[in-house]
Design a protein around this motif. Structure first.
Motif, PDB file in Angstrom:
ATOM      1  N   ALA A 166       0.812  -1.180   0.010  1.00 33.19           N
ATOM      2  CA  ALA A 166      -0.070   0.049   0.125  1.00 33.19           C
ATOM      3  C   ALA A 166       1.020   1.276   0.023  1.00 33.19           C
ATOM      4  CB  ALA A 166      -0.644   0.035   1.137  1.00 33.19           C
ATOM      5  N   GLY A 167       2.256   1.037  -0.142  1.00 30.00           N
ATOM      6  CA  GLY A 167       3.049   2.194   0.107  1.00 30.00           C
ATOM      7  C   GLY A 167       3.339   2.622  -1.477  1.00 30.00           C
ATOM      8  N   PHE A 168       4.169   3.776  -1.542  1.00 30.99           N
ATOM      9  CA  PHE A 168       4.511   4.542  -2.771  1.00 30.99           C
ATOM     10  C   PHE A 168       5.051   3.542  -3.883  1.00 30.99           C
ATOM     11  CE2 PHE A 168       8.385   6.611  -4.639  1.00 30.99           C
ATOM     12  CZ  PHE A 168       8.012   6.951  -5.712  1.00 30.99           C
ATOM     13  N   ILE A 169       5.860   2.662  -3.696  1.00 31.81           N
ATOM     14  CA  ILE A 169       6.551   1.690  -4.770  1.00 31.81           C
ATOM     15  C   ILE A 169       5.729   0.789  -4.673  1.00 31.81           C
ATOM     16  CG2 ILE A 169       8.536   0.638  -5.371  1.00 31.81           C
ATOM     17  CD1 ILE A 169      10.321   2.724  -4.011  1.00 31.81           C
ATOM     18  N   GLY A 170       5.275   0.253  -3.597  1.00 28.21           N
ATOM     19  CA  GLY A 170       4.621  -1.037  -3.591  1.00 28.21           C
ATOM     20  C   GLY A 170       3.121  -0.958  -4.294  1.00 28.21           C
ATOM     21  N   SER A 171       2.457   0.210  -4.224  1.00 30.74           N
ATOM     22  CA  SER A 171       1.235   0.050  -5.034  1.00 30.74           C
ATOM     23  C   SER A 171       1.310   0.158  -6.463  1.00 30.74           C
ATOM     24  CB  SER A 171       0.381   1.573  -4.596  1.00 30.74           C
ATOM     25  OG  SER A 171       0.923   2.726  -4.773  1.00 30.74           O
ATOM     26  N   HIS A 172       2.335   0.719  -6.750  1.00 26.52           N
ATOM     27  CA  HIS A 172       2.728   0.776  -8.322  1.00 26.52           C
ATOM     28  C   HIS A 172       2.920  -0.621  -8.771  1.00 26.52           C
ATOM     29  CE1 HIS A 172       2.784   5.136  -9.308  1.00 26.52           C
ATOM     30  NE2 HIS A 172       3.082   5.046  -8.282  1.00 26.52           N
ATOM     31  N   ILE A 173       3.644  -1.613  -7.978  1.00 27.18           N
ATOM     32  CA  ILE A 173       4.141  -2.835  -8.283  1.00 27.18           C
ATOM     33  C   ILE A 173       2.769  -3.881  -8.382  1.00 27.18           C
ATOM     34  CG2 ILE A 173       5.292  -4.982  -7.356  1.00 27.18           C
ATOM     35  CD1 ILE A 173       7.471  -2.836  -6.603  1.00 27.18           C
ATOM     36  N   VAL A 174       1.959  -3.236  -7.275  1.00 26.52           N
ATOM     37  CA  VAL A 174       0.638  -4.211  -7.374  1.00 26.52           C
ATOM     38  C   VAL A 174      -0.213  -3.944  -8.570  1.00 26.52           C
ATOM     39  CG1 VAL A 174      -1.442  -4.282  -5.963  1.00 26.52           C
ATOM     40  CG2 VAL A 174       0.641  -4.011  -4.699  1.00 26.52           C
TER      41      VAL A 174
ATOM     42  N   VAL B  97      -1.744 -10.559  -3.020  1.00 27.58           N
ATOM     43  CA  VAL B  97      -1.994 -10.047  -1.592  1.00 27.58           C
ATOM     44  C   VAL B  97      -1.155  -9.090  -1.141  1.00 27.58           C
ATOM     45  CG1 VAL B  97      -2.046 -11.312   0.482  1.00 27.58           C
ATOM     46  CG2 VAL B  97      -2.474 -12.612  -1.211  1.00 27.58           C
ATOM     47  N   VAL B  98      -1.667  -8.019  -0.550  1.00 28.54           N
ATOM     48  CA  VAL B  98      -0.890  -6.842   0.212  1.00 28.54           C
ATOM     49  C   VAL B  98      -0.757  -7.036   1.491  1.00 28.54           C
ATOM     50  CG1 VAL B  98      -1.050  -4.634   0.324  1.00 28.54           C
ATOM     51  CG2 VAL B  98      -1.303  -5.280  -1.700  1.00 28.54           C
TER      52      VAL B  98
ATOM     53  N   VAL C 162       9.458   5.853 -10.949  1.00 30.40           N
ATOM     54  CA  VAL C 162       8.840   4.534 -10.472  1.00 30.40           C
ATOM     55  C   VAL C 162       8.683   3.559 -11.306  1.00 30.40           C
ATOM     56  CG1 VAL C 162       6.656   5.570 -10.156  1.00 30.40           C
ATOM     57  CG2 VAL C 162       7.672   3.710  -8.556  1.00 30.40           C
ATOM     58  N   ALA C 163       8.278   3.956 -12.365  1.00 29.38           N
ATOM     59  CA  ALA C 163       7.918   2.895 -13.615  1.00 29.38           C
ATOM     60  C   ALA C 163       9.102   2.025 -13.892  1.00 29.38           C
ATOM     61  CB  ALA C 163       7.275   3.585 -14.730  1.00 29.38           C
ATOM     62  N   ASN C 164      10.325   2.448 -13.886  1.00 31.73           N
ATOM     63  CA  ASN C 164      11.355   1.910 -14.170  1.00 31.73           C
ATOM     64  C   ASN C 164      11.821   0.830 -13.023  1.00 31.73           C
ATOM     65  OD1 ASN C 164      11.922   3.352 -16.432  1.00 31.73           O
ATOM     66  ND2 ASN C 164      12.841   4.986 -15.102  1.00 31.73           N
ATOM     67  N   VAL C 165      11.321   1.340 -11.814  1.00 31.85           N
ATOM     68  CA  VAL C 165      11.589   0.166 -10.542  1.00 31.85           C
ATOM     69  C   VAL C 165      10.820  -0.776 -10.817  1.00 31.85           C
ATOM     70  CG1 VAL C 165      11.512   0.601  -8.039  1.00 31.85           C
ATOM     71  CG2 VAL C 165      12.614   2.243  -9.121  1.00 31.85           C
ATOM     72  N   VAL C 166       9.317  -0.442 -11.032  1.00 34.02           N
ATOM     73  CA  VAL C 166       8.562  -1.467 -11.348  1.00 34.02           C
ATOM     74  C   VAL C 166       8.829  -2.417 -12.166  1.00 34.02           C
ATOM     75  CG1 VAL C 166       6.030  -2.247 -12.000  1.00 34.02           C
ATOM     76  CG2 VAL C 166       6.692  -0.272 -10.643  1.00 34.02           C
ATOM     77  N   ASP C 167       9.261  -2.064 -13.275  1.00 33.57           N
ATOM     78  CA  ASP C 167       9.774  -3.017 -14.270  1.00 33.57           C
ATOM     79  C   ASP C 167      11.126  -3.754 -14.046  1.00 33.57           C
ATOM     80  OD1 ASP C 167      10.466  -3.845 -17.147  1.00 33.57           O
ATOM     81  OD2 ASP C 167      11.903  -2.497 -17.177  1.00 33.57           O
ATOM     82  N   ALA C 168      11.988  -3.355 -13.364  1.00 36.06           N
ATOM     83  CA  ALA C 168      13.147  -4.140 -12.702  1.00 36.06           C
ATOM     84  C   ALA C 168      12.718  -4.832 -11.785  1.00 36.06           C
ATOM     85  CB  ALA C 168      14.251  -2.761 -12.292  1.00 36.06           C
ATOM     86  N   THR C 169      11.750  -4.623 -10.824  1.00 37.06           N
ATOM     87  CA  THR C 169      11.429  -5.720 -10.018  1.00 37.06           C
ATOM     88  C   THR C 169      10.652  -6.877 -10.234  1.00 37.06           C
ATOM     89  OG1 THR C 169      11.204  -3.744  -8.564  1.00 37.06           O
ATOM     90  CG2 THR C 169      10.194  -5.560  -7.762  1.00 37.06           C
TER      91      THR C 169
ATOM     92  N   LEU D 241       8.940  -5.069   0.328  1.00 34.89           N
ATOM     93  CA  LEU D 241       9.209  -3.871   0.424  1.00 34.89           C
ATOM     94  C   LEU D 241       8.788  -3.044   1.707  1.00 34.89           C
ATOM     95  CD1 LEU D 241       7.073  -2.965  -2.887  1.00 34.89           C
ATOM     96  CD2 LEU D 241       9.553  -2.810  -2.729  1.00 34.89           C
ATOM     97  N   ALA D 242       8.085  -3.787   2.643  1.00 35.50           N
ATOM     98  CA  ALA D 242       7.676  -3.321   3.934  1.00 35.50           C
ATOM     99  C   ALA D 242       8.742  -2.975   4.780  1.00 35.50           C
ATOM    100  CB  ALA D 242       6.754  -4.267   4.587  1.00 35.50           C
ATOM    101  N   ALA D 243       8.845  -1.716   5.064  1.00 33.80           N
ATOM    102  CA  ALA D 243      10.100  -1.210   5.954  1.00 33.80           C
ATOM    103  C   ALA D 243      10.039  -0.092   6.425  1.00 33.80           C
ATOM    104  CB  ALA D 243      11.395  -1.140   4.836  1.00 33.80           C
ATOM    105  N   ARG D 244      10.715   0.561   7.484  1.00 36.32           N
ATOM    106  CA  ARG D 244      10.920   1.711   7.803  1.00 36.32           C
ATOM    107  C   ARG D 244      12.120   2.303   6.782  1.00 36.32           C
ATOM    108  NH1 ARG D 244       6.987   1.107   9.995  1.00 36.32           N
ATOM    109  NH2 ARG D 244       6.557   1.033  12.257  1.00 36.32           N
ATOM    110  N   THR D 245      11.575   3.436   5.943  1.00 34.99           N
ATOM    111  CA  THR D 245      12.706   3.748   4.836  1.00 34.99           C
ATOM    112  C   THR D 245      13.377   5.052   4.801  1.00 34.99           C
ATOM    113  OG1 THR D 245      10.571   4.875   4.226  1.00 34.99           O
ATOM    114  CG2 THR D 245      10.858   2.728   3.395  1.00 34.99           C
ATOM    115  N   SER D 246      13.080   5.662   6.063  1.00 35.39           N
ATOM    116  CA  SER D 246      13.868   7.117   6.226  1.00 35.39           C
ATOM    117  C   SER D 246      15.420   6.954   6.804  1.00 35.39           C
ATOM    118  CB  SER D 246      12.998   8.008   6.938  1.00 35.39           C
ATOM    119  OG  SER D 246      13.814   8.857   7.582  1.00 35.39           O
TER     120      SER D 246
END
Ligand code: UD2
Length: 313
Positions: free
Chosen positions: A9-17, A28-29, A215-222, A74-79
């Motif tokens: 449900a995060g920024f990168i995750g939602s694009h991957i989903v 499944v998220v 982010v679309a590049n990251v989705v593609d690589a993932t 992807l779930a993490a504390r990201t800062s």
């Protein structure tokens, strides 16, 4: 194909989903919604289950992973700065939580875990671009946790035969990146400052540079890392191979938005690295990854999203 996306449900995750669903997977998220948001998934269409819970509870992980073919973790504390102020909490989620994910994946006989690692593993090594074969020298607790996640994955490969791939993401940006924290990604800050008619704040002289990756590049690589055979145990840089300074970025953003992008310069941020740039040869060679959205185009799409989303509120 059933794929679990932790942090989906995060920024990168939602694009991957969204892309997984588009390609016909059931998804499944697993997300505790500490930084993820339901609205990030509001345009996701297809067989999607949302499991609300933290990766720090093994029962949540076990339940979500039942019957899964792949896990994208992807779930993490990201800062980075937050990890400096609270290293124990970052460790708990990023290391203990990742261990739960690996154990859960092993027990559920998941075929592969793709782990969101970070360019912060490189730390202050001055050589550019960063190549995966360079020694890792993290300089923040966050960087340590991400590096440990890679190593844990590799060790689970050796000990239990669990396939694993780690992706060192470089400064990801795009729609849905949350601008609301003092630690938010710089481009989300710049875009919202311009919308509010305020000067964007630059820490330092603005000559620091990053390999900003749309982010679309990251989705593609993932998704390539989830599918390509024969790459288990490998670590890949996921960037674009280019770098832009903050000053260049503001100039571009001014041009794209048609708004004055005159910066307010403040003291440099403690612990900042000066330059970052990925060598993406390995990802090109083994994953067939070629970034399809360049920085300027990514910035344009990002600006359009912030302009339409934040102008309303
Ligand atoms: C990014 C990642 C982090 C980690 C790290 C690896 C983000 C949000 N963070 O940290 O997770 O992977 O890379 O090195 O993607 N800045 C300003 N004004 C602002 C905000 C930031 O000038 O309002 C500067 C900041 O001081 C830094 C640069 O912009 O020099 C980039 O900052 P960032 O927080 O977007 O990302 P970074 O590289 O610290």
């Amino acid at each position: 194909m059933r794929v679990v996306v932790t942090g989906g449900a995060g920024f990168i995750g939602s694009h991957i989903v969204e892309e997984l669903l588009r390609r016909g997977a059931s998804v499944v998220v697993l997300d505790d919604f500490s930084s993820g948001k339901e609205e990030n998934l509001s345009s996701a269409r297809g067989p999607l289950e949302i499991a609300r819970g933290s990766i720090c509870e093994p029962e949540n992980v076990q339940a979500a992973f039942r019957g899964a073919d792949r896990v994208i973790h992807l779930a993490a504390r990201t800062s980075v700065p937050r990890s400096v102020s609270d290293p124990v909490e970052t460790n708990r989620v990023n290391i203990d939580g990742t261990l739960n994910v690996l154990v859960g994946a092993r027990d559920a006989k998941v075929k592969r875990v793709v782990f969101a690692a970070s360019s912060s593993a490189y730390g202050e090594t001055p050589t550019l671009p960063k190549v995966e074969s360079m020694e890792a020298q993290p300089i923040s607790p966050y960087g340590v946790t991400k590096l440990v996640g890679e190593i844990y994955g590799q060790v689970f490969g050796r000990c239990y035969g669990l396939e694993n791939v780690s992706l060192r993401y470089f400064n990801v940006f795009g729609p849905r990146q949350d601008p609301s924290s003092p630690y938010s990604g710089v481009l989300s800050k710049f875009a919202t400052a311009l919308l509010e008619g305020k000067p964007p704040v630059v820490f330092g002289d603005g000559e620091q540079s990053r390999d900003f990756t749309y982010v679309a590049n990251v989705v593609d690589a993932t998704l390539r890392a989830a599918e390509t055979s024969g790459i288990s145990g490998l670590v890949f840089n996921v960037g674009t191979g280019a770098r832009f300074t903050l000053n260049q970025t503001l100039e571009l953003l001014g041009k794209i938005s048609g708004r004055a992008a005159r910066a307010k310069y403040e003291a440099a941020r403690f612990g900042d690295i000066l330059h970052s740039q990925a060598d993406i040869s390995l990802a090109k060679q083994k994953l067939g990854y070629i970034p399809s959205v360049d920085f300027e185009e990514g910035l344009r799409r990002t600006w359009e999203w912030y302009a339409s989303t934040y102008a309303k509120v």
